[in-house]
Design a protein around this motif. Structure first.
Motif, PDB file in Angstrom:
ATOM      1  N   LEU A 226       0.774  -1.130   0.131  1.00 19.41           N
ATOM      2  CA  LEU A 226      -0.181   0.102  -0.123  1.00 19.41           C
ATOM      3  C   LEU A 226       0.779   1.315  -0.152  1.00 19.41           C
ATOM      4  O   LEU A 226       0.549   2.164  -0.489  1.00 19.41           O
ATOM      5  CB  LEU A 226      -0.823  -0.017   1.391  1.00 19.41           C
ATOM      6  CG  LEU A 226      -2.023  -1.018   1.273  1.00 19.41           C
ATOM      7  CD1 LEU A 226      -2.670  -1.123   2.616  1.00 19.41           C
ATOM      8  CD2 LEU A 226      -3.100  -0.743  -0.066  1.00 19.41           C
ATOM      9  N   TYR A 280     -10.019  -5.477  -0.617  1.00 19.40           N
ATOM     10  CA  TYR A 280      -8.503  -5.616  -0.709  1.00 19.40           C
ATOM     11  C   TYR A 280      -8.168  -7.016  -0.572  1.00 19.40           C
ATOM     12  O   TYR A 280      -7.096  -7.373  -1.343  1.00 19.40           O
ATOM     13  CB  TYR A 280      -7.886  -4.775   0.429  1.00 19.40           C
ATOM     14  CG  TYR A 280      -6.423  -4.641   0.371  1.00 19.40           C
ATOM     15  CD1 TYR A 280      -5.687  -4.782  -0.753  1.00 19.40           C
ATOM     16  CD2 TYR A 280      -5.535  -4.752   1.663  1.00 19.40           C
ATOM     17  CE1 TYR A 280      -4.405  -4.465  -0.949  1.00 19.40           C
ATOM     18  CE2 TYR A 280      -4.289  -4.643   1.525  1.00 19.40           C
ATOM     19  CZ  TYR A 280      -3.720  -4.661   0.335  1.00 19.40           C
ATOM     20  OH  TYR A 280      -2.137  -4.556   0.260  1.00 19.40           O
ATOM     21  N   SER A 283      -8.475  -8.898  -3.789  1.00 21.00           N
ATOM     22  CA  SER A 283      -7.578  -8.485  -4.650  1.00 21.00           C
ATOM     23  C   SER A 283      -6.124  -8.977  -4.597  1.00 21.00           C
ATOM     24  O   SER A 283      -5.574  -9.472  -5.661  1.00 21.00           O
ATOM     25  CB  SER A 283      -7.280  -6.939  -4.814  1.00 21.00           C
ATOM     26  OG  SER A 283      -6.449  -6.356  -3.660  1.00 21.00           O
ATOM     27  N   ARG A 284      -5.795  -8.990  -3.355  1.00 17.64           N
ATOM     28  CA  ARG A 284      -4.489  -9.807  -3.182  1.00 17.64           C
ATOM     29  C   ARG A 284      -4.379 -11.095  -3.272  1.00 17.64           C
ATOM     30  O   ARG A 284      -3.376 -11.638  -4.143  1.00 17.64           O
ATOM     31  CB  ARG A 284      -4.128  -9.575  -1.603  1.00 17.64           C
ATOM     32  CG  ARG A 284      -3.448  -8.158  -1.302  1.00 17.64           C
ATOM     33  CD  ARG A 284      -3.423  -8.157   0.197  1.00 17.64           C
ATOM     34  NE  ARG A 284      -2.411  -9.112   0.859  1.00 17.64           N
ATOM     35  CZ  ARG A 284      -1.110  -9.207   0.974  1.00 17.64           C
ATOM     36  NH1 ARG A 284      -0.403  -7.855   0.293  1.00 17.64           N
ATOM     37  NH2 ARG A 284      -0.617 -10.012   1.530  1.00 17.64           N
ATOM     38  N   ALA A 355      -3.387  -4.220  -6.790  1.00 14.08           N
ATOM     39  CA  ALA A 355      -2.736  -2.955  -6.650  1.00 14.08           C
ATOM     40  C   ALA A 355      -1.831  -2.691  -7.986  1.00 14.08           C
ATOM     41  O   ALA A 355      -1.725  -1.669  -8.301  1.00 14.08           O
ATOM     42  CB  ALA A 355      -1.978  -2.873  -5.467  1.00 14.08           C
ATOM     43  N   CYS A 361      -3.139   3.739  -5.622  1.00 13.54           N
ATOM     44  CA  CYS A 361      -4.067   2.877  -4.967  1.00 13.54           C
ATOM     45  C   CYS A 361      -4.250   3.670  -3.532  1.00 13.54           C
ATOM     46  O   CYS A 361      -3.048   4.019  -3.123  1.00 13.54           O
ATOM     47  CB  CYS A 361      -3.848   1.393  -4.933  1.00 13.54           C
ATOM     48  SG  CYS A 361      -2.202   1.084  -4.107  1.00 13.54           S
ATOM     49  N   MET A 363      -6.243   2.638   0.469  1.00 16.16           N
ATOM     50  CA  MET A 363      -7.129   1.774   1.277  1.00 16.16           C
ATOM     51  C   MET A 363      -8.144   2.726   1.851  1.00 16.16           C
ATOM     52  O   MET A 363      -7.740   3.915   2.657  1.00 16.16           O
ATOM     53  CB  MET A 363      -6.366   1.201   2.259  1.00 16.16           C
ATOM     54  CG  MET A 363      -7.356   0.583   3.445  1.00 16.16           C
ATOM     55  SD  MET A 363      -8.044  -0.870   2.876  1.00 16.16           S
ATOM     56  CE  MET A 363      -6.730  -1.967   2.803  1.00 16.16           C
ATOM     57  N   THR A 381     -11.548  -1.556   1.182  1.00 14.55           N
ATOM     58  CA  THR A 381     -11.787  -1.462  -0.094  1.00 14.55           C
ATOM     59  C   THR A 381     -10.208  -0.699  -0.751  1.00 14.55           C
ATOM     60  O   THR A 381      -9.670   0.035  -0.019  1.00 14.55           O
ATOM     61  CB  THR A 381     -12.677  -0.342  -0.896  1.00 14.55           C
ATOM     62  OG1 THR A 381     -12.424   0.981  -0.226  1.00 14.55           O
ATOM     63  CG2 THR A 381     -13.874  -0.857  -0.300  1.00 14.55           C
ATOM     64  N   LEU A 382      -9.819  -1.147  -1.854  1.00 16.48           N
ATOM     65  CA  LEU A 382      -8.685  -0.496  -2.549  1.00 16.48           C
ATOM     66  C   LEU A 382      -8.978   0.300  -3.926  1.00 16.48           C
ATOM     67  O   LEU A 382      -9.465  -0.279  -4.836  1.00 16.48           O
ATOM     68  CB  LEU A 382      -7.637  -1.721  -3.016  1.00 16.48           C
ATOM     69  CG  LEU A 382      -6.233  -1.091  -3.517  1.00 16.48           C
ATOM     70  CD1 LEU A 382      -5.628  -0.816  -2.443  1.00 16.48           C
ATOM     71  CD2 LEU A 382      -5.607  -2.454  -4.124  1.00 16.48           C
TER      72      LEU A 382
END
Length: 491
Positions: A226, A280, A283-284, A355, A361, A363, A381-382
């Motif tokens: 991040l 998030y 997404s990861r 990301a 980006c 958070m 959320t990202l």
């Protein structure tokens, strides 16, 4: 990335008994040489197949070599029964390709007639109901055949992955999300397993991960990813706990399958009970090669997995969300890019895009959910604008009456600031307006579409065909002058 199959490719030459076998063997060697120099390893099966006995020998050799994808190479006309039975008994993805004649100086003893043989091969494959990939123009020189085999690699990777995939879902779809319906019959037809769980099971597993010794390490990874966008540091330990929960669940529940994808729940009760939103973390995992769809979109997860194994890169799942305002089009797009206003739209989701696929980006909290819930339970959320560049928008879907269909459209994300929130981008797809009306609306597709970062339409199209989707059920953004079946010719 993990969770991706590796293709171990083999090639078997075939020969008609009234043609010289040496012709198929020498041509096979030339193809292998070209392929190895351009693309890497391929197992060259020493047995050239002329009959069913040879077929069994070759099958044994490619299996012992660990091959999970196969090229059947018609170095000459080829034996129809033996070559198609080889494809049938192999059990994995198979392609057929044929040799072009090399020179006008050798058209007597050195003529192979594989151009003719490919016709009979395709006819026999259909008679036996055998699936195989045949390239657009399947007859070529050694160099051309090597390139065609190279194009087969991502297709084979997708088929291998789907044959060993389990989709893990949590909870029923939220109310009013019937658009993401998921008749599971077609999953089984594709060879995909499905494990449906209650979100209560997930909540129990999450609570058992409280205080997990690995949480600080995951938090550190999140902080590094991040950077300056770490605007909600207080929520990271919970997100790390959730990430570990999902990763442990997939390992414990994949069972006999090698690969997994997740159709996750994210509302309406998720936020108040877990205390955050999972965007998030989704997404990861997707960036790791484990696609996670939103809103228990099972066919969305399936589509994401296909794009992941084809592109060997992270994908995302977005709403085909909103129009680009006219003043924004006039100021930022018109005259700068060769697209009409109707070619453009915005693709959006709350914050599930990796990301590495965002220009920037941060958070944040989920603004839409926070309109009716306390803001503190909607963090996770990202947000950021999606990186500009080529994309493929696509989806594989079962209809309510369990018919398989799909769509594919290539375009790009424009380098235009969105001025909005969430994980979002300004998309441009040629003839999007007509595609939207006559494929997406007319075909009753849900609002979720998978996005691969690059132009992968050719491979995705072939995968859909290999899976048994009728060509008339694969929609695409048709160019001007090519009318859709439902398009008014006088409009």
């Amino acid at each position: 990335m993990k969770n991706l199959p590796e293709v171990k490719l083999g090639i078997v030459a075939v020969s008609r008994d009234c043609f010289p076998m040496s012709l198929s063997v020498s041509r096979r060697k030339a193809v292998v040489k070209e392929f190895t120099e351009k693309y890497g390893e391929i197992f060259e099966c020493p047995t050239c197949v002329e009959n069913e006995i040879h077929m069994r020998t070759a099958l044994k050799e490619v299996k012992e070599a660990g091959c999970n994808a196969l090229v059947v190479y018609l170095g000459n006309f080829g034996p129809e029964s033996a070559e198609t039975l080889l494809a049938k008994e192999f059990g994995g993805p198979v392609m057929f390709v044929a040799a072009a004649e090399e020179t006008g100086d050798n058209l007597v003893g050195g003529r192979g007639d594989a151009y003719c043989g490919m016709l009979n091969a395709s006819y026999n494959l259909k008679l036996r109901n055998i699936k195989a990939y045949i390239p657009e123009y399947p007859v070529g020189t050694a160099s051309e055949c090597a390139d065609m085999i190279g194009e087969f690699l991502p297709i084979a990777r997708a088929i291998i992955g789907l044959n060993n995939l389990k989709i893990i879902s949590f909870g029923p779809r939220p109310q009013d999300f019937l658009a993401c319906n998921a008749p599971i019959q077609q999953l089984y037809n594709l060879g995909v397993e499905i494990e449906e769980n209650s979100e209560l099971d997930l909540f129990e597993a999450f609570n058992k991960h409280a205080g997990d010794a690995r949480i600080p390490e995951v938090v550190k990874s999140m902080e590094e990813e991040l950077g300056k966008g770490n605007l909600k540091p207080e929520i990271l330990p919970k997100l790390a706990q959730y990430e570990l929960t999902l990763l442990d669940w997939t390992e414990a529940h994949k069972g006999s399958r090698e690969y997994v994808a997740i159709a996750g729940k994210c509302w309406p009760a998720f936020q108040t009970q877990f205390g955050f939103v999972p965007c998030y973390v989704n997404s990861r995992l997707t960036a790791m090669g484990i696609p996670v769809s939103c809103e228990v979109d099972i066919y969305g997860a399936l589509s994401e997995f296909i794009g992941t194994v084809i592109s060997k890169d992270a994908v995302t799942l977005l709403d085909i969300n909103n129009t680009v305002p006219a003043d924004m089009y006039e100021a930022d797009i018109k005259g700068k890019f060769n697209y009409t206003h109707k070619d453009t739209f915005m693709g959006f989701h709350c914050g599930n895009t990796a990301a590495g696929k965002l220009s920037f980006c941060a958070m944040k909290y989920q603004m839409i959910m926070a309109r009716s819930l306390p803001e503190e339970v909607t963090q996770g959320t990202l947000e950021g604008d999606i990186i500009p560049g080529d994309i493929t928008f696509y989806r594989l879907q079962s209809t309510a009456d369990a018919k398989l269909r799909g769509y594919i459209a290539q375009g790009e994300v424009l380098p235009v600031a969105t001025r909005s929130f969430g994980a979002i981008g300004v998309f441009a797809i040629p003839e999007m307006g007509r595609f939207y009306r006559h494929v997406l609306v007319e075909g009753n597709y849900p609002h979720h579409g998978a996005v691969a970062f690059g132009h992968f339409g050719k491979s995705i199209y072939e995968v859909f065909k290999y899976l048994g989707v009728a060509v008339e059920e694969i929609g695409f953004n048709q160019p001007k002058g090519m009318l859709y079946k439902t398009e008014n010719p006088f409009a």
